[in-house]
Design a protein around this motif. Structure first.
Motif, PDB file in Angstrom:
ATOM      1  N   GLU A  86       0.834  -1.212   0.000  1.00  0.00           N
ATOM      2  CA  GLU A  86       0.000   0.000   0.000  1.00  0.00           C
ATOM      3  C   GLU A  86       0.866   1.259   0.000  1.00  0.00           C
ATOM      4  O   GLU A  86       0.573   2.234  -0.685  1.00  0.00           O
ATOM      5  CB  GLU A  86      -0.928  -0.007   1.231  1.00  0.00           C
ATOM      6  CG  GLU A  86      -1.854   1.209   1.276  1.00  0.00           C
ATOM      7  CD  GLU A  86      -2.763   1.216   2.512  1.00  0.00           C
ATOM      8  OE1 GLU A  86      -2.516   0.426   3.451  1.00  0.00           O
ATOM      9  OE2 GLU A  86      -3.725   2.016   2.526  1.00  0.00           O
ATOM     10  N   VAL A  87       1.972   1.241   0.768  1.00  0.00           N
ATOM     11  CA  VAL A  87       2.828   2.417   0.886  1.00  0.00           C
ATOM     12  C   VAL A  87       3.425   2.805  -0.475  1.00  0.00           C
ATOM     13  O   VAL A  87       3.785   3.964  -0.692  1.00  0.00           O
ATOM     14  CB  VAL A  87       3.948   2.189   1.937  1.00  0.00           C
ATOM     15  CG1 VAL A  87       4.893   1.065   1.518  1.00  0.00           C
ATOM     16  CG2 VAL A  87       4.762   3.446   2.173  1.00  0.00           C
ATOM     17  N   ASP A  88       3.513   1.856  -1.391  1.00  0.00           N
ATOM     18  CA  ASP A  88       4.138   2.112  -2.694  1.00  0.00           C
ATOM     19  C   ASP A  88       3.141   2.424  -3.803  1.00  0.00           C
ATOM     20  O   ASP A  88       3.539   2.702  -4.936  1.00  0.00           O
ATOM     21  CB  ASP A  88       4.974   0.897  -3.116  1.00  0.00           C
ATOM     22  CG  ASP A  88       6.271   0.804  -2.329  1.00  0.00           C
ATOM     23  OD1 ASP A  88       6.830   1.856  -1.989  1.00  0.00           O
ATOM     24  OD2 ASP A  88       6.713  -0.325  -2.052  1.00  0.00           O
ATOM     25  N   GLY A 141      25.226  11.559  -4.976  1.00  0.00           N
ATOM     26  CA  GLY A 141      24.758  10.235  -5.379  1.00  0.00           C
ATOM     27  C   GLY A 141      23.240  10.241  -5.427  1.00  0.00           C
ATOM     28  O   GLY A 141      22.593  10.819  -4.555  1.00  0.00           O
ATOM     29  N   VAL A 142      22.696   9.617  -6.464  1.00  0.00           N
ATOM     30  CA  VAL A 142      21.228   9.562  -6.588  1.00  0.00           C
ATOM     31  C   VAL A 142      20.810   8.108  -6.608  1.00  0.00           C
ATOM     32  O   VAL A 142      21.326   7.319  -7.401  1.00  0.00           O
ATOM     33  CB  VAL A 142      20.749  10.243  -7.890  1.00  0.00           C
ATOM     34  CG1 VAL A 142      19.236  10.179  -7.991  1.00  0.00           C
ATOM     35  CG2 VAL A 142      21.228  11.686  -7.960  1.00  0.00           C
ATOM     36  N   THR A 143      19.886   7.758  -5.739  1.00  0.00           N
ATOM     37  CA  THR A 143      19.373   6.392  -5.777  1.00  0.00           C
ATOM     38  C   THR A 143      17.852   6.416  -5.804  1.00  0.00           C
ATOM     39  O   THR A 143      17.222   7.123  -5.018  1.00  0.00           O
ATOM     40  CB  THR A 143      19.918   5.546  -4.604  1.00  0.00           C
ATOM     41  OG1 THR A 143      19.463   4.206  -4.775  1.00  0.00           O
ATOM     42  CG2 THR A 143      19.471   6.048  -3.252  1.00  0.00           C
ATOM     43  N   GLY A 144      17.330   5.692  -6.763  1.00  0.00           N
ATOM     44  CA  GLY A 144      15.868   5.638  -6.914  1.00  0.00           C
ATOM     45  C   GLY A 144      15.289   7.018  -7.133  1.00  0.00           C
ATOM     46  O   GLY A 144      15.831   7.821  -7.884  1.00  0.00           O
ATOM     47  N   ARG A 145      14.221   7.307  -6.438  1.00  0.00           N
ATOM     48  CA  ARG A 145      13.522   8.580  -6.522  1.00  0.00           C
ATOM     49  C   ARG A 145      13.112   8.994  -5.126  1.00  0.00           C
ATOM     50  O   ARG A 145      12.683   8.157  -4.332  1.00  0.00           O
ATOM     51  CB  ARG A 145      12.218   8.454  -7.325  1.00  0.00           C
ATOM     52  CG  ARG A 145      12.334   7.951  -8.708  1.00  0.00           C
ATOM     53  CD  ARG A 145      11.242   6.978  -9.013  1.00  0.00           C
ATOM     54  NE  ARG A 145      11.312   5.845  -8.101  1.00  0.00           N
ATOM     55  CZ  ARG A 145      12.141   4.828  -8.246  1.00  0.00           C
ATOM     56  NH1 ARG A 145      12.891   4.737  -9.279  1.00  0.00           N
ATOM     57  NH2 ARG A 145      12.207   3.860  -7.341  1.00  0.00           N
ATOM     58  N   GLU A 146      13.183  10.273  -4.849  1.00  0.00           N
ATOM     59  CA  GLU A 146      12.715  10.718  -3.542  1.00  0.00           C
ATOM     60  C   GLU A 146      11.225  10.422  -3.448  1.00  0.00           C
ATOM     61  O   GLU A 146      10.464  10.699  -4.383  1.00  0.00           O
ATOM     62  CB  GLU A 146      12.989  12.217  -3.373  1.00  0.00           C
ATOM     63  CG  GLU A 146      13.915  12.486  -2.214  1.00  0.00           C
ATOM     64  CD  GLU A 146      14.017  13.944  -1.900  1.00  0.00           C
ATOM     65  OE1 GLU A 146      13.260  14.427  -1.042  1.00  0.00           O
ATOM     66  OE2 GLU A 146      14.849  14.611  -2.543  1.00  0.00           O
ATOM     67  N   MET A 147      10.830   9.831  -2.338  1.00  0.00           N
ATOM     68  CA  MET A 147       9.421   9.435  -2.163  1.00  0.00           C
ATOM     69  C   MET A 147       8.703  10.502  -1.327  1.00  0.00           C
ATOM     70  O   MET A 147       9.068  10.707  -0.190  1.00  0.00           O
ATOM     71  CB  MET A 147       9.347   8.087  -1.448  1.00  0.00           C
ATOM     72  CG  MET A 147       9.864   6.949  -2.311  1.00  0.00           C
ATOM     73  SD  MET A 147      10.238   5.450  -1.371  1.00  0.00           S
ATOM     74  CE  MET A 147       8.629   4.932  -0.799  1.00  0.00           C
ATOM     75  N   PHE A 148       7.685  11.113  -1.930  1.00  0.00           N
ATOM     76  CA  PHE A 148       7.171  10.917  -3.266  1.00  0.00           C
ATOM     77  C   PHE A 148       7.272  12.203  -4.082  1.00  0.00           C
ATOM     78  O   PHE A 148       6.514  12.368  -5.026  1.00  0.00           O
ATOM     79  CB  PHE A 148       5.704  10.465  -3.183  1.00  0.00           C
ATOM     80  CG  PHE A 148       5.557   8.995  -2.924  1.00  0.00           C
ATOM     81  CD1 PHE A 148       5.367   8.128  -3.988  1.00  0.00           C
ATOM     82  CD2 PHE A 148       5.632   8.463  -1.659  1.00  0.00           C
ATOM     83  CE1 PHE A 148       5.221   6.775  -3.780  1.00  0.00           C
ATOM     84  CE2 PHE A 148       5.499   7.105  -1.439  1.00  0.00           C
ATOM     85  CZ  PHE A 148       5.284   6.256  -2.507  1.00  0.00           C
ATOM     86  N   GLY A 204      11.226   9.192 -12.735  1.00  0.00           N
ATOM     87  CA  GLY A 204      11.566   9.709 -11.405  1.00  0.00           C
ATOM     88  C   GLY A 204      13.075   9.713 -11.159  1.00  0.00           C
ATOM     89  O   GLY A 204      13.605  10.623 -10.522  1.00  0.00           O
ATOM     90  N   ASN A 205      13.791   8.703 -11.686  1.00  0.00           N
ATOM     91  CA  ASN A 205      15.267   8.697 -11.584  1.00  0.00           C
ATOM     92  C   ASN A 205      15.834   9.931 -12.273  1.00  0.00           C
ATOM     93  O   ASN A 205      16.723  10.604 -11.746  1.00  0.00           O
ATOM     94  CB  ASN A 205      15.876   7.470 -12.283  1.00  0.00           C
ATOM     95  CG  ASN A 205      15.500   6.144 -11.664  1.00  0.00           C
ATOM     96  OD1 ASN A 205      15.161   5.193 -12.357  1.00  0.00           O
ATOM     97  ND2 ASN A 205      15.552   6.073 -10.346  1.00  0.00           N
TER      98      ASN A 205
END
Ligand code: NAD
Ligand code: ZN
Length: 346
Positions: free
Chosen positions: A133-135, A290-297, A155-156
């Motif tokens: 659900e959180v995603d 450094g960038v990892t994934g995407r800042e949520m949200f 998003g990346n």
């Protein structure tokens, strides 16, 4: 509802994957079941398909592959309250624990207990998938379904370009794979002055130009330094978005930045890299991020606005579409590099 479904399963510790008929999963408490309408292939899916060292160390098989998706919620696990059946959704793929220091301080995207959809859990190359659900991200109905599953890699790109505060700045993007390509319209929408892209692959350089790069350079044949010098009146670029993960590109990128400038690294090198920190970073006062994934949200909201208000056109970046059954064709294209984003439809 169906009791079984087709799924692309990584079943053996070797090159490849297979299409299997498997049970439709049940959403546990806090999860939702989504009927997948569209998925897209990420570089990490190809790494799992190929079964490289990283995959060997991170993926437990058998497992359903894939993590980029859009679809419709069809069932809710116990206690789910923010999502309803019928919602048109996509998924953030970082599954945070919710209780570590990072999660508690607004940094869920770098949770220390992070799990990743389709890497540590069954993924979305299937008719149905279970999402936490959180995603769950509710898509704006104004956004064409075709773009919805691309929002995760978008998003990346957004997170990386955002790090450069690029408005009215000259920037260099090293690597025009899907991530680099998506960064071009984003950088344009954010108001970058000149966007220079370096990429050895002819097909991708052409695409980069089509989606708005002002200058495209083959770093193996052209004189990148001379081009940067000319475009920036001898100053160097303010910002480099490193999207190749290649040591030579990181070093080349660093050398094009004007002192005081910034480099954001999204590309993931396979091995430790050698940098001239003294000359190329320390004495130039360079910021390295450094960038990892995407800042949520935050990045998802930005993606929504850019797509909804048509501030970016990512249609040319989706170069191929296949039925899910033809996933191997998509993987072959990924290997060749002669593609942008590849979409698979169950
Ligand atoms: P990709 O491999 O398709 O693209 C990399 C591109 O770099 C290729 O087109 C390649 O031709 C190009 N390249 C090779 N040598 C180069 C050089 N010397 N100079 C400039 N370009 C060069 O990968 P992608 O899907 O576009 O992703 C880009 C990178 O970002 C990959 O390393 C990927 O693993 C990484 N990634 C990281 C995150 C994260 O969370 N940090 C998320 C997604 C992707
Ligand atoms: Zn956490």
């Amino acid at each position: 509802m169906d009791s079984t479904m087709k799924a692309v399963v990584k079943s053996r510790p070797e090159f490849g994957a297979e299409l299997q008929e498997v049970p439709v999963p049940d959403p546990a408490p806090g999860q939702v079941l989504v009927k997948i309408q569209q998925t897209s292939i990420c570089g990490s899916d190809y790494h799992i398909y190929k079964w490289n060292k990283w995959a060997e160390n991170n993926v437990e098989i058998p497992q359903i592959m894939g993590h980029e998706m859009a679809g419709e919620v069809v069932a809710l696990g116990c206690g789910v309250s923010s999502v309803s059946a019928g919602d048109f959704v996509s998924a953030e793929t970082h599954i945070p624990c919710g209780h570590c220091y990072q999660c508690k301080t607004g940094l869920q995207h770098i949770c220390v207990n992070m799990k990743i959809l389709g890497v540590h859990t069954d993924g979305v190359f299937a008719d149905y998938a279970v999402i936490e659900e959180v995603d769950v991200w509710k898509n704006d109905p104004a956004i064409p379904a075709k773009f919805a599953s691309i929002q995760e890699p978008l998003g990346n790109a957004i997170d990386t370009i955002r790090a450069g505060e690029v408005a009215a700045k000259n920037i260099l993007i090293t690597g025009a794979g899907p991530a680099g390509l998506l960064s071009i319209p984003v950088a344009k929408a954010f108001g970058a002055a000149n966007i220079i892209v370096s990429e050895p692959n002819d097909y991708r350089r052409e695409l980069a130009e089509e989606v708005g790069a002002d200058f495209v350079v083959n770093p193996l044949e052209d004189d990148l330094e001379a081009i940067v010098e000319e475009v920036t009146d001898g100053t160097g670029v303010d910002f480099v978005a490193e999207m190749s993960g290649v040591e030579a590109a990181i070093n080349q990128g660093l050398r094009q930045i004007t002192p005081g400038g910034t480099i954001a690294l999204l590309g993931v090198p396979d091995d430790p890299v050698r940098l001239n920190l003294t000359d190329d970073l320390i004495f130039k006062g360079i910021n390295m991020i450094g960038v990892t994934g995407r800042e949520m949200f935050q990045t998802w909201y930005i993606a929504r606005r850019l797509l909804k208000e048509k501030k970016i056109d990512i249609a040319p970046i989706i170069t191929h579409e296949f039925p899910l059954e033809d996933f191997a064709k998509g993987m072959e294209l990924m290997q060749s590099g002669n593609c942008g984003k590849i979409v698979l439809n169950p």
